[in-house]
Design an enzyme around this catalytic site. Structure first.
Site, mmCIF file in Angstrom:
data_model
loop_
_atom_site.group_PDB
_atom_site.id
_atom_site.type_symbol
_atom_site.label_atom_id
_atom_site.label_comp_id
_atom_site.label_asym_id
_atom_site.label_seq_id
_atom_site.Cartn_x
_atom_site.Cartn_y
_atom_site.Cartn_z
ATOM 1 C CB SER A 61 -32.581 60.066 22.532
ATOM 2 O OG SER A 61 -33.105 58.706 22.774
ATOM 3 C CE LYS A 62 -27.554 61.363 16.789
ATOM 4 N NZ LYS A 62 -27.828 62.001 15.924
ATOM 5 N NE ARG A 63 -33.873 55.238 23.362
ATOM 6 C CZ ARG A 63 -34.967 55.208 24.151
ATOM 7 N NH1 ARG A 63 -35.884 54.404 23.887
ATOM 8 N NH2 ARG A 63 -35.116 55.905 25.353
#
Ligand code: GLU
Length: 373
Positions: free
Chosen positions: A240-242
């Protein structure tokens, strides 16, 4: 027989790094075997497919230089063919019309819940006579899945996988509005395009069991399959984005070079000894699906940055000056003059050796371009 692979994105968003990696493996395998790499845009979901997404996917592939052979195939243009095959299966008695109401299906779902079993359509219309059908219900068409025995898949990456046919359901191949389902369209298109190898994400493995039922019913030869493990974040959870950028466009905007991203994606799940830097020429020569690992690859941003730094050092000063001119033009509305270019040529070797990405390189280079007071 000539190898034919295909990349079949659904244009419902940007080009995800996982999809780009799937495209890369299809492309490399085609190049390695002197075959063809085709592009099929699966745009049958009228609500979720957008022109914007198609453009983003094409831009991403072009930026990565993953050029496809021949024309782009738009799945929505083949709907008539898919419908024809659904009717053929129906006529041959290999598929049937199901007149279940929403209530009937809800009852089946409830029953499954009570028995703590996964919901599966109970085949109530498989042997029923269509003349008993309620007049007010538009039927769907379901495939007759095998009931006894087991189905075996020999996947190039995942190996031999067996599933008892009791687990299979009579899935829908045509909706009540007359539109074919994904499960049918993919098979008909892959057959029509003479695809010999389906290389796609591991999340499609269960679809292969279902799609094989259609191949068997039509007596079509099945393509070989290779289901590529997914990419996970560095902590082992879903990417994911993180964990890092998700879309190819973000990598480009973050100053990652396309050949660095190709090299990094290749190494995510595929290896050639301990080699970290692999030229495209060698990648084509060495690539094989058999060498892909079965377990998910973990995304490592530091590694990507280190690969990127390597490729930045290899850039020619002339190429960088063209890039910088464009960068300053966009960001500061200014062009490089001859004095700056000369100074940059003297300083770039040092800057290249210290840059993680192109944006950092551009900001460090600014020093060489400032006018003296
Ligand atoms: N269109 C599907 C997707 O984007 C891929 C279908 C396939 O590769 O068979 O997930």
């Amino acid at each position: 027989m000539k190898t034919v692979t295909r990349f079949a994105p659904s244009p419902t968003g940007n080009l995800h790094i996982g999809s780009a990696r799937t495209a890369l493996f299809n492309w490399l395998f085609a190049k390695n075997t002197n075959g063809k790499f085709l592009l099929r845009v699966e745009d049958t979901d009228k609500v979720r497919s957008t022109k914007e997404s198609i453009n983003k996917i094409l831009d991403g592939l072009k930026w990565l230089d993953l050029n496809w052979d021949g024309e782009i195939i738009y799945q929505s243009k083949n709907l008539q063919k898919h419908t024809k095959i659904a009717n053929e299966l129906l006529d041959k008695g290999l598929a049937y019309k199901c007149f279940c109401s929403e209530d009937d299906l809800n009852k089946m779902r409830e029953e499954a819940k009570i028995l703590k079993k996964p919901y599966r359509y109970n085949r109530m219309w498989r042997e029923k006579n269509p003349s008993d059908a309620p007049k007010d219900i538009k039927p769907v068409i379901r495939i007759k899945a095998p009931i006894e025995g087991e189905t075996v898949i020999n996947d190039i990456i995942q190996g031999t996988i067996k599933v008892s046919n009791e687990e299979m359901d009579d899935f829908i191949i045509m909706r009540s509005d007359g539109s074919p389902t994904y499960m049918l369209s993919v098979v008909v298109d892959d057959f029509d395009m003479n695809v010999t190898h389906i290389i796609r994400g591991h999340d499609h493995l269960t679809n292969t069991f279902r799609q094989n039922i259609i191949y068997d019913a039509m007596k079509w030869q099945k393509p070989k399959t290779a289901h590529v493990p997914l990419i996970l974040g560095s902590d082992g959870s879903k990417m994911s984005k993180r964990h890092g950028a998700i879309d190819v466009e973000e990598y480009k905007n973050n100053g990652i070079l396309s050949n660095a991203l190709i090299n990094y994606m290749l190494r995510l799940g595929w290896s050639h000894g301990d080699d970290e830097i692999i030229s495209l020429e060698n990648a084509i020569k060495w690539f094989s699906l058999e060498k892909m690992g079965k377990s998910p690859a973990k995304f490592d941003n530091d590694k990507l940055v280190s690969v990127n730094s390597h490729y930045i050092k290899e850039l020619k000063n002339d190429e960088i000056i063209i890039f910088l001119n464009d960068y300053y033009n966009k960001k500061y509305k200014t062009e490089l003059d001859e004095v700056s270019k000369k100074r940059l040529n003297l300083g770039l070797n040092d800057i290249k050796s210290r840059s993680r990405d192109l944006n950092q390189l551009a900001e460090m280079s600014l020093f060489y371009c400032s006018k003296f007071p």
